[in-house]
Scaffold this active site. Structure first.
Site, mmCIF file in Angstrom:
data_model
loop_
_atom_site.group_PDB
_atom_site.id
_atom_site.type_symbol
_atom_site.label_atom_id
_atom_site.label_comp_id
_atom_site.label_asym_id
_atom_site.label_seq_id
_atom_site.Cartn_x
_atom_site.Cartn_y
_atom_site.Cartn_z
ATOM 1 N N GLY A 1 -6.787 -17.927 -6.769
ATOM 2 C CA GLY A 1 -7.354 -19.268 -6.672
ATOM 3 C C GLY A 1 -6.857 -20.020 -5.448
ATOM 4 N N ASP A 2 -5.568 -19.871 -5.140
ATOM 5 C CA ASP A 2 -5.010 -20.506 -3.942
ATOM 6 C C ASP A 2 -5.676 -19.948 -2.690
ATOM 7 O OD1 ASP A 2 -3.196 -21.591 -5.799
ATOM 8 O OD2 ASP A 2 -1.829 -19.914 -5.521
#
Length: 304
Positions: A248-249
């Site tokens: 996600g990052d």
């Protein structure tokens, strides 16, 4: 300038064992350590694209020094606030399954927090702040709200990668981007979301609540981007998932790196999806080469 904020960074110590026996001496077959934390992950992926960032947060002791040194070796600018206690060490044990032992982290004093707010005050309309991850127990629960209020006052854009009440409370401040996965989106609206079609109305509600851009990831089922002008659906690349940490990052970083260069939301979405997938298919964070290899597989279509 993009600034990333990690309130409770860590040294992630990863150990691999053939097996693990409680109460016995266990020996590793492989081990590694990395600077950890969602904002730090964003800075490290941004650097893969040649996009500069400055990493903010709190560090202390020999573990904090290791994080600063590791980031500086990657040519990432740091501006951490030093705290009295050591930065935490998170242990990830890999046998047949993966187990994690996460430490609580150092105490952040009121003076430390005031110093952080002073740094955020210096941002301006040409800057963007990425707030990612949870809030340490020693900081007020209103930490994110206080920081985005400062951004609102000085004209800086901000991205929030958090969940639950943390996310709800900042919506009225109009974040440039939020990125819940479909489970987190379902929890926000007390429902269950299983496919991309179900994402769209809830994504639109988040836009109505204040978000400028909403990306919702559904792992291998695709991803959706919603804003006031467009709704885009991405078909994600196919591959073997080796790692969910940091995907996600990486999506946030890929999106921001591309948007900073092109100003094109669709192209930024494409890079974000490819970056998240590249990390998922790797043992560590994605590389630029892996992202560009996957880009042709990311098919975008507009929902009208």
């Amino acid at each position: 300038m993009i600034y990333t904020l990690t309130l409770n960074p860590s040294v992630d110590y990863i150990v691999k064992l053939e097996s693990f026996e409680i109460g016995e001496l266990n020996r590793t077959v492989d081990e590694a350590k990395f600077p950890g934390g969602k904002g730090i992950n964003v800075s490290m992926v941004l650097s893969q694209f040649g996009t500069g960032s400055k990493a903010l947060g709190f560090v202390g002791g020999f573990t904090g020094a290791y994080i600063e040194q590791s980031l500086q070796e990657r040519k990432i600018v740091t501006d951490f606030i030093q705290v009295a206690e050591d930065t935490r060490i998170n242990v990830k044990i890999k046998t047949g399954q993966e187990s994690e032992i996460n430490a609580k982290g150092p105490t952040i004093t009121e003076q430390n927090f005031t110093m952080l707010k002073q740094k955020i005050t210096q941002l301006n309309k040409n800057d963007l702040l990425v707030l990612a991850g949870s809030i340490p127990s020693s900081l007020p629960k209103t930490t994110y709200e206080e920081l985005v209020q400062i951004c609102r006052e000085n004209g800086a854009q901000f991205v929030v990668d958090a969940e639950g009440d943390l996310l709800k409370k900042v919506m009225s401040y109009q974040p440039f981007l939020i990125k819940p996965n479909h489970h987190e989106l379902g929890e926000l609206f007390e429902t269950t979301i299983t496919n991309v079609e179900e994402v769209i109305p809830f994504g639109q509600r988040l836009v109505e609540m204040g978000a400028k851009n909403v990306i919702v990831s559904l792992a291998g089922a695709g991803a959706v981007l919603v804003n006031r002008e467009r709704t885009l659906l991405a078909e994600v690349p196919k591959g073997t998932v080796k790692n969910s940490v940091g995907a996600g990052d990486s999506m946030v970083a890929g999106f921001l790196a591309s948007y900073e260069k092109t100003g094109d939301i669709e192209e930024a979405f494409r890079y974000g999806v490819a970056s998240g997938s590249a990390t998922a298919f790797s043992l560590g964070l994605c590389t630029r080469e892996k992202v560009e290899e996957l880009l042709p597989q990311v098919k975008i279509k507009e929902i009208r």
